[in-house]
Design a protein around this motif. Sequence first.
Motif, PDB file in Angstrom:
ATOM      1  N   ALA A  71      -5.779   5.329   5.100  1.00 40.81           N
ATOM      2  CA  ALA A  71      -7.219   5.197   4.877  1.00 40.81           C
ATOM      3  C   ALA A  71      -7.736   3.871   5.409  1.00 40.81           C
ATOM      4  O   ALA A  71      -8.821   3.802   5.998  1.00 40.81           O
ATOM      5  N   ARG A  72      -6.972   2.792   5.206  1.00 49.78           N
ATOM      6  CA  ARG A  72      -7.381   1.490   5.706  1.00 49.78           C
ATOM      7  C   ARG A  72      -7.362   1.455   7.232  1.00 49.78           C
ATOM      8  O   ARG A  72      -8.212   0.832   7.859  1.00 49.78           O
ATOM      9  N   GLU A  85      -0.803   6.840   1.863  1.00 46.03           N
ATOM     10  CA  GLU A  85      -2.166   7.371   1.909  1.00 46.03           C
ATOM     11  C   GLU A  85      -3.197   6.250   2.014  1.00 46.03           C
ATOM     12  O   GLU A  85      -4.173   6.344   2.750  1.00 46.03           O
ATOM     13  N   ARG A  86      -2.946   5.167   1.273  1.00 43.62           N
ATOM     14  CA  ARG A  86      -3.885   4.044   1.298  1.00 43.62           C
ATOM     15  C   ARG A  86      -3.819   3.307   2.633  1.00 43.62           C
ATOM     16  O   ARG A  86      -4.837   2.873   3.174  1.00 43.62           O
ATOM     17  N   LEU A 120       0.824  -1.205   0.000  1.00 40.93           N
ATOM     18  CA  LEU A 120       0.000   0.000   0.000  1.00 40.93           C
ATOM     19  C   LEU A 120       0.858   1.255   0.000  1.00 40.93           C
ATOM     20  O   LEU A 120       1.967   1.267   0.549  1.00 40.93           O
ATOM     21  N   SER A 121       0.316   2.317  -0.543  1.00 45.95           N
ATOM     22  CA  SER A 121       0.945   3.625  -0.400  1.00 45.95           C
ATOM     23  C   SER A 121       0.658   4.150   0.999  1.00 45.95           C
ATOM     24  O   SER A 121      -0.259   3.663   1.676  1.00 45.95           O
TER      25      SER A 121
END
Length: 273
Positions: free
Chosen positions: A217-218, A213-214, A210-211
């Motif tokens: 968010a998760r 940012e991702r 994941l990045s």
Amino acid sequence: MPTLQIQQIKSQRLPADILNLSPSSSLRKFLFTGPPGVGKTTLAKAIAARLMGVVDVDRAVEFMHVNCADEGIDRIRALAESSRLPPMDPGVRCKAFLLDEIHALGDKAVNALLIPLERDVVNLWIACTSRPAGSLDAALRSRFAYHLTLGGADVRSVLVDEGKDAATADRLAKLAQGDLRRALAGGAGDAEVEAASLIAVVDGKATLTLSPERLLARAVANPFSFQASLLDELMRLRQWPAHAAMALTLSQRNDIAAHQLVAAAMRMGLLRV
């Protein structure tokens, strides 16, 4: 919906003096501590129902539930004044004041509570906090005669009682990490993010797919369960340095905790930035 009764609570092993509370009990001031989602508020409402003599405390005017993080001295003064007056409903035995996250009260609000708490021997006062009892103002803490620290909820027992099969209950309980609120709300399922697909190992080094940012968010929805799934996968892959770095003491605020996870992943080089 009727308030859960004390004997119906399956998420915690409660001491006998709680289970045997009666409307004539001299215990009137309780302090419950423990992590989020372990049942502090549920237990407080169950005690209020028994001592007030009502079926549903949320429908009782004499039950006042305050989130101390959102309230200031004016609200506390109003509670203090209310505690001096008898219940409006003659069928209710006493008033009940539930002070959630009491550690968030400012100094002036704490001072405004001290005298009412000391003088009131009729009504029920219950304070809940996710912080250790010792972190509270000493004078405020001393006003609560009964202190109980709740550990992680027995999520499995509750889920099985609600009809989940044993395998599903075991899986969700592991993901919920003692947070019953998350399990019942489906948050534990959100944390089950196929951790194996989140981590790639190249030349013995783990990298998250994941990045930043991702990942953030998760994690925001339930950083505690999300972290648990990552730790399990890092352990399975024998990525011990990364596992140690991710085994953090997280803030009780989900947004902050999620940022802590991202920061830890960046420090260990788990994220490609």
